[in-house]
Each structure stands twice: as C-alpha cells, then as structure tokens.
Design a protein around this motif. Structure first.
Motif, PDB file in Angstrom:
ATOM      1  N   GLN A 157      -0.426  21.745  18.066  1.00  0.00           N
ATOM      2  CA  GLN A 157      -0.467  22.461  16.793  1.00  0.00           C
ATOM      3  C   GLN A 157      -1.734  22.186  15.992  1.00  0.00           C
ATOM      4  O   GLN A 157      -2.098  22.978  15.124  1.00  0.00           O
ATOM      5  N   GLY A 158      -2.388  21.061  16.251  1.00  0.00           N
ATOM      6  CA  GLY A 158      -3.557  20.700  15.458  1.00  0.00           C
ATOM      7  C   GLY A 158      -4.555  19.892  16.257  1.00  0.00           C
ATOM      8  O   GLY A 158      -4.269  19.437  17.376  1.00  0.00           O
ATOM      9  N   ILE A 159      -5.733  19.726  15.662  1.00  0.00           N
ATOM     10  CA  ILE A 159      -6.813  18.945  16.271  1.00  0.00           C
ATOM     11  C   ILE A 159      -7.300  17.938  15.235  1.00  0.00           C
ATOM     12  O   ILE A 159      -7.647  18.314  14.103  1.00  0.00           O
ATOM     13  N   THR A 160      -7.328  16.669  15.605  1.00  0.00           N
ATOM     14  CA  THR A 160      -7.897  15.662  14.721  1.00  0.00           C
ATOM     15  C   THR A 160      -9.418  15.772  14.770  1.00  0.00           C
ATOM     16  O   THR A 160     -10.018  15.631  15.839  1.00  0.00           O
ATOM     17  N   VAL A 161     -10.023  16.047  13.634  1.00  0.00           N
ATOM     18  CA  VAL A 161     -11.472  16.279  13.597  1.00  0.00           C
ATOM     19  C   VAL A 161     -12.235  15.114  12.969  1.00  0.00           C
ATOM     20  O   VAL A 161     -13.457  15.039  13.088  1.00  0.00           O
ATOM     21  N   ALA A 162     -11.542  14.216  12.301  1.00  0.00           N
ATOM     22  CA  ALA A 162     -12.217  13.061  11.705  1.00  0.00           C
ATOM     23  C   ALA A 162     -11.206  11.951  11.486  1.00  0.00           C
ATOM     24  O   ALA A 162     -10.044  12.201  11.156  1.00  0.00           O
ATOM     25  N   LEU A 163     -11.664  10.732  11.675  1.00  0.00           N
ATOM     26  CA  LEU A 163     -10.884   9.561  11.303  1.00  0.00           C
ATOM     27  C   LEU A 163     -11.346   9.099   9.941  1.00  0.00           C
ATOM     28  O   LEU A 163     -12.531   9.184   9.610  1.00  0.00           O
ATOM     29  N   THR A 164     -10.425   8.607   9.136  1.00  0.00           N
ATOM     30  CA  THR A 164     -10.841   8.156   7.803  1.00  0.00           C
ATOM     31  C   THR A 164     -11.770   6.948   7.877  1.00  0.00           C
ATOM     32  O   THR A 164     -12.529   6.693   6.946  1.00  0.00           O
ATOM     33  N   SER A 165     -11.733   6.226   8.997  1.00  0.00           N
ATOM     34  CA  SER A 165     -12.676   5.123   9.168  1.00  0.00           C
ATOM     35  C   SER A 165     -14.102   5.617   9.335  1.00  0.00           C
ATOM     36  O   SER A 165     -15.054   4.844   9.199  1.00  0.00           O
ATOM     37  N   GLU A 166     -14.280   6.912   9.611  1.00  0.00           N
ATOM     38  CA  GLU A 166     -15.615   7.502   9.615  1.00  0.00           C
ATOM     39  C   GLU A 166     -16.087   7.776   8.191  1.00  0.00           C
ATOM     40  O   GLU A 166     -17.282   7.820   7.924  1.00  0.00           O
ATOM     41  N   VAL A 167     -15.145   8.006   7.293  1.00  0.00           N
ATOM     42  CA  VAL A 167     -15.480   8.231   5.882  1.00  0.00           C
ATOM     43  C   VAL A 167     -15.843   6.914   5.224  1.00  0.00           C
ATOM     44  O   VAL A 167     -16.841   6.810   4.504  1.00  0.00           O
ATOM     45  N   TRP A 168     -15.031   5.909   5.462  1.00  0.00           N
ATOM     46  CA  TRP A 168     -15.262   4.573   4.915  1.00  0.00           C
ATOM     47  C   TRP A 168     -14.746   3.571   5.940  1.00  0.00           C
ATOM     48  O   TRP A 168     -13.548   3.389   6.076  1.00  0.00           O
ATOM     49  N   PRO A 169     -15.644   2.927   6.696  1.00  0.00           N
ATOM     50  CA  PRO A 169     -15.196   1.952   7.686  1.00  0.00           C
ATOM     51  C   PRO A 169     -14.350   0.855   7.039  1.00  0.00           C
ATOM     52  O   PRO A 169     -14.719   0.299   6.000  1.00  0.00           O
ATOM     53  N   ASN A 170     -13.207   0.579   7.647  1.00  0.00           N
ATOM     54  CA  ASN A 170     -12.293  -0.458   7.152  1.00  0.00           C
ATOM     55  C   ASN A 170     -11.900  -0.232   5.688  1.00  0.00           C
ATOM     56  O   ASN A 170     -11.844  -1.164   4.885  1.00  0.00           O
ATOM     57  N   HIS A 171     -11.609   1.020   5.376  1.00  0.00           N
ATOM     58  CA  HIS A 171     -11.239   1.340   3.999  1.00  0.00           C
ATOM     59  C   HIS A 171      -9.872   0.762   3.653  1.00  0.00           C
ATOM     60  O   HIS A 171      -9.020   0.564   4.537  1.00  0.00           O
ATOM     61  N   PRO A 172      -9.618   0.513   2.373  1.00  0.00           N
ATOM     62  CA  PRO A 172      -8.293   0.038   1.968  1.00  0.00           C
ATOM     63  C   PRO A 172      -7.267   1.134   2.174  1.00  0.00           C
ATOM     64  O   PRO A 172      -7.546   2.309   1.983  1.00  0.00           O
ATOM     65  N   GLU A 173      -6.060   0.742   2.563  1.00  0.00           N
ATOM     66  CA  GLU A 173      -5.050   1.767   2.830  1.00  0.00           C
ATOM     67  C   GLU A 173      -3.718   1.387   2.202  1.00  0.00           C
ATOM     68  O   GLU A 173      -3.568   1.457   1.007  1.00  0.00           O
ATOM     69  N   LYS A 174      -2.751   0.899   2.963  1.00  0.00           N
ATOM     70  CA  LYS A 174      -1.454   0.587   2.376  1.00  0.00           C
ATOM     71  C   LYS A 174      -1.442  -0.829   1.803  1.00  0.00           C
ATOM     72  O   LYS A 174      -2.151  -1.721   2.286  1.00  0.00           O
ATOM     73  N   VAL A 175      -0.616  -1.006   0.798  1.00  0.00           N
ATOM     74  CA  VAL A 175      -0.502  -2.292   0.122  1.00  0.00           C
ATOM     75  C   VAL A 175       0.970  -2.644  -0.066  1.00  0.00           C
ATOM     76  O   VAL A 175       1.855  -1.809   0.132  1.00  0.00           O
ATOM     77  N   LEU A 176       1.202  -3.871  -0.461  1.00  0.00           N
ATOM     78  CA  LEU A 176       2.520  -4.313  -0.891  1.00  0.00           C
ATOM     79  C   LEU A 176       2.525  -4.270  -2.416  1.00  0.00           C
ATOM     80  O   LEU A 176       1.800  -5.021  -3.064  1.00  0.00           O
ATOM     81  N   ALA A 177       3.316  -3.352  -2.979  1.00  0.00           N
ATOM     82  CA  ALA A 177       3.289  -3.092  -4.415  1.00  0.00           C
ATOM     83  C   ALA A 177       4.629  -3.407  -5.061  1.00  0.00           C
ATOM     84  O   ALA A 177       5.687  -3.288  -4.439  1.00  0.00           O
ATOM     85  N   CYS A 178       4.566  -3.794  -6.334  1.00  0.00           N
ATOM     86  CA  CYS A 178       5.753  -3.980  -7.163  1.00  0.00           C
ATOM     87  C   CYS A 178       5.314  -3.814  -8.612  1.00  0.00           C
ATOM     88  O   CYS A 178       4.125  -3.634  -8.891  1.00  0.00           O
ATOM     89  N   THR A 179       6.226  -3.851  -9.523  1.00  0.00           N
ATOM     90  CA  THR A 179       5.836  -3.820 -10.927  1.00  0.00           C
ATOM     91  C   THR A 179       5.324  -5.202 -11.333  1.00  0.00           C
ATOM     92  O   THR A 179       5.678  -6.225 -10.726  1.00  0.00           O
ATOM     93  N   ARG A 180       4.487  -5.238 -12.365  1.00  0.00           N
ATOM     94  CA  ARG A 180       4.004  -6.522 -12.845  1.00  0.00           C
ATOM     95  C   ARG A 180       5.163  -7.384 -13.344  1.00  0.00           C
ATOM     96  O   ARG A 180       5.174  -8.607 -13.147  1.00  0.00           O
ATOM     97  N   ASP A 181       6.120  -6.746 -13.969  1.00  0.00           N
ATOM     98  CA  ASP A 181       7.276  -7.473 -14.470  1.00  0.00           C
ATOM     99  C   ASP A 181       8.004  -8.197 -13.339  1.00  0.00           C
ATOM    100  O   ASP A 181       8.407  -9.360 -13.487  1.00  0.00           O
ATOM    101  N   PHE A 182       8.170  -7.520 -12.204  1.00  0.00           N
ATOM    102  CA  PHE A 182       8.860  -8.159 -11.083  1.00  0.00           C
ATOM    103  C   PHE A 182       8.064  -9.366 -10.602  1.00  0.00           C
ATOM    104  O   PHE A 182       8.627 -10.444 -10.358  1.00  0.00           O
ATOM    105  N   ALA A 183       6.761  -9.218 -10.443  1.00  0.00           N
ATOM    106  CA  ALA A 183       5.927 -10.322  -9.957  1.00  0.00           C
ATOM    107  C   ALA A 183       5.933 -11.492 -10.931  1.00  0.00           C
ATOM    108  O   ALA A 183       5.974 -12.660 -10.517  1.00  0.00           O
ATOM    109  N   ASP A 184       5.892 -11.194 -12.218  1.00  0.00           N
ATOM    110  CA  ASP A 184       5.863 -12.267 -13.215  1.00  0.00           C
ATOM    111  C   ASP A 184       7.192 -13.015 -13.278  1.00  0.00           C
ATOM    112  O   ASP A 184       7.216 -14.226 -13.520  1.00  0.00           O
ATOM    113  N   ARG A 185       8.300 -12.292 -13.097  1.00  0.00           N
ATOM    114  CA  ARG A 185       9.613 -12.927 -13.184  1.00  0.00           C
ATOM    115  C   ARG A 185      10.034 -13.605 -11.882  1.00  0.00           C
ATOM    116  O   ARG A 185      10.916 -14.458 -11.884  1.00  0.00           O
TER     117      ARG A 185
END
Length: 386
Positions: free
Chosen positions: A205-233
C-alpha cells in the motif's frame, strides 16, 4: 509465545526509606515498536526487581494519553517527546506542569507515501517538484500536533522547499490507523513510528521514502512522561520506574534480545501486528528493503539521557510554525520538564554513564546545526516558516 511474564529476576528490591510510595502503577502505551522498553520491563520482571508492579494499559491515541495523564487515570506513559512540552506550554489543550523522566529511544520512525504518490516522487526533491507542478495538495498525516512526528515531517518537507502549512494538507491519525488510512486513500503519506510504515510497505500500500534518522540522526523520540505533581509526590516511585526501564533498554541493545522483543510486541495485548513486520525494522541490521531501522534504546545510556537541548528544539519548532506567538524561556521550560535530578539518581544506582553536558550538538538534514544555543535566533532563522 505465552503472554504471561517469566519468573521475576533475582536482585535486590528497593525497601525502607527508598521504597516506592506507590508500588502499583498504571502505565500507558501506544501500539508502536518503541513501546518495547515497557513491554520488556514487565516481561523480564524488571519492575518487580525494583518493588513495582507495572500494569500496562494500551491507549487508542496520543490525545487519550494526554487526557488520562491529566485526569490521573494513568500514572505515567510512553509518550511522544513533544506531548509533555505541548501540555506545559498550553498548546491545543489545558495547561499542566509535566515531567519527563527519561528518553525511551532515539530514531526508529519513517515517512511513507502511497504507491500512487511514490510513483511520481520517491524522495523529497521529487516530491517538491511534483507538488509545485500540480494544482492539488496532497494530504499528510502525523500523530499529534506538538509531537515529534509532526515536527520531523514538517522539517523534512521544508528542507525540500515544501511549505507544510500551505503546500500540503495535514491531519492527525492515531498510529495504528495509519496504514488503513493510506489503503482507503484518506491520506497520501504520513510520518509515524514502526511497525506502521513497514506494514504498509509489506501490504503493497505504501513506500517508505525517508527515515526520520535522515532528518535528524539519533533524534529524540519517545519518553517516559508523567505530571510534575506525580513526580514530586512519588520521587522513589519515579526513580524505581526509571531504573526498571533503563534495565529494559540495556537489554534491548543485544540483537538476540530484539528478536525476543519482536515476538512479545506481536502479541494481541501489545502491538498486534505480524512478528516479521515488526522485526524487519527493529533488528539492528538492514531490512530486506535496504532501510536501516535507526532505532536506539540504550547506547550505553546515551539514548536515555533527557538532554535539555532536545526539548528546546521542540519548542523552537512550535515557534517556527506559529504555535507560539512569542519566544518562551526555552532553557527554563526544558529545565522544568526534564527531570535530570531523578534520572541522574537512577542512573547512578545502575552504573549507567551520564553525559557531562545537558546539551548535545546535531546536524540536521538541511545542514543546520542545533546545539541548544541561541534558541530564539534559531527558531526565526528558517527561510520557510509560518
């Protein structure tokens, strides 16, 4: 492969004054290959090693992740790098102070075009010629307005002379629905994480034409997120969670372990996609189509450190595309969100190296250098902007 986790690993459990304040955690994830650290942390028992029980809860969209983090239905989540920054800056929804505990991976995303569009344009330069020579505007999908997919897609288009706000239409689609939207003809292309690029290509159905690592090598992607309140408590809980996921990320650096991860991810409770499709762009070697996955989960801790400059780059792109009318305090925002204190404490417990500098330097696809300095000038220095 059984979906029940193996026996917990041997090792100390954090107790006493360092014991997690909240041992059972509801942790969200989206059906993407880069949720692997969370899946492996549970499958290998790393959560229980540090006195936690991670209860994974698959979410239908990044908007759902945002809403459930803010409501408290989720304690933490696998999240787009820019999701927390968008919430912190009050973009497109309620403002709330957020915390980013660690990076879960770098790279591993791609840009895919429909077969019809790819027959006319197999790269960015050809796509620009096609768009500028046609009265029609193709429709491109990303996954969340302030997310890395949107910002990297816009950057790739603009680097080839295509204005992402004028020359194309854009829409938001949850990652697991991307390949189906392409098949139906609802979109002409998209930027998303794996395996939804590989799936579209495997189905013809599709063709991959670019990898995002070509846009920015080793770019930031997924993180472990929470609210500041949760982290502080719950600082002990946050540290234990970081430690469990650092162990999972380190485990994923071994090629044979990625083979195992592909089998776990293929299960219906997780990504629910063909195992071979997942493996084709998860394993370190090049895929059969010649593409290199470019995904890093650990790299001796380099892929996990929450660099301030990474978050600042996201904010410069919000300014570039008119989502912010004025320059924010770029450094102050990053220092507020990226919990370097908790990360450093967790990394020290595991002997994971921590970079000396909170900034890093990268050369992006257009030749521009981003190192966290002169953020306001960087944001306003592009020929193509809002």
């Amino acid at each position: 492969m059984s979906s029940s986790p193996p026996t917990p690993l041997a090792g100390h459990v954090i107790a006493g004054s360092d014991a997690p304040e909240k041992p059972q955690l509801r942790v969200g994830f989206i059906a993407l290959t880069d949720c692997a650290p969370l899946v492996i942390a549970v499958a290998r028992g790393y959560d229980r090693k540090y006195g936690l029980e991670i209860v994974l809860q698959r979410q239908p969209s990044w908007a759902a992740v945002r809403d459930r983090l803010l409501s408290g239905d989720l304690d933490a989540s696998h999240a787009l790098y820019g999701l927390g920054y968008g919430i912190q800056l009050g973009l497109g929804g309620p403002q709330r102070d957020m915390a980013m505990l660690m990076s879960l991976n770098q790279g591993g995303q791609a840009i895919t075009l429909s077969r019809a569009l790819a027959s006319r344009a197999r790269n960015g330069a050809a796509l620009a010629r096609h768009i500028h020579g046609s009265p029609e505007r193709p429709t491109f999908a990303h996954t969340f307005p302030t997310g890395s997919h949107a910002m990297l897609l816009y950057y790739w288009l603009a680097a080839h002379g295509i204005h992402p706000l004028h020359d194309v239409r854009s829409t938001v689609i949850p990652p697991p629905q991307m390949a189906e939207a392409l098949r139906r003809g609802d979109v002409d292309g998209y930027c998303v994480g794996e395996p939804w690029n590989a799936l579209a290509q495997s189905e013809g159905q599709g063709i991959t034409v670019a990898l995002t690592s070509e846009v920015w090598p080793n770019h930031p992607e997924k993180v472990l997120a929470c609210t500041r309140d949760f982290a502080d408590r719950h600082p002990n809980t946050a540290r234990a969670l970081i430690m469990a996921l650092l162990e999972a990320c380190r485990y994923l650096d071994v090629p044979a372990h990625r083979e195992e991860a592909a089998s776990w991810l293929a299960l219906p409770d997780f990504v629910d996609a063909p195992r071979d499709v997942i493996a084709s762009r998860l394993l370190p070697e090049k895929a059969a189509d010649g593409s290199a996955p470019g995904i890093r989960f650990f790299a001796d801790g380099e892929a996990n450190f929450p660099y301030l400059s990474d978050g600042m780059w996201m904010a410069t792109q919000y300014r570039r595309w008119g989502m912010l009318r004025e320059d924010p305090d770029y450094l102050g925002i990053a220092q507020s969100i990226n919990r370097l204190d908790l990360y450093r404490e967790a990394a020290a417990q595991l002997g994971v190296p921590v970079p000396v500098s909170t900034m890093r330097s990268s050369r992006l696809i257009d030749g521009r250098i981003w190192d966290g300095s002169h953020a306001a000038g960087y944001a306003r220095g592009f020929d193509i902007q809002a």
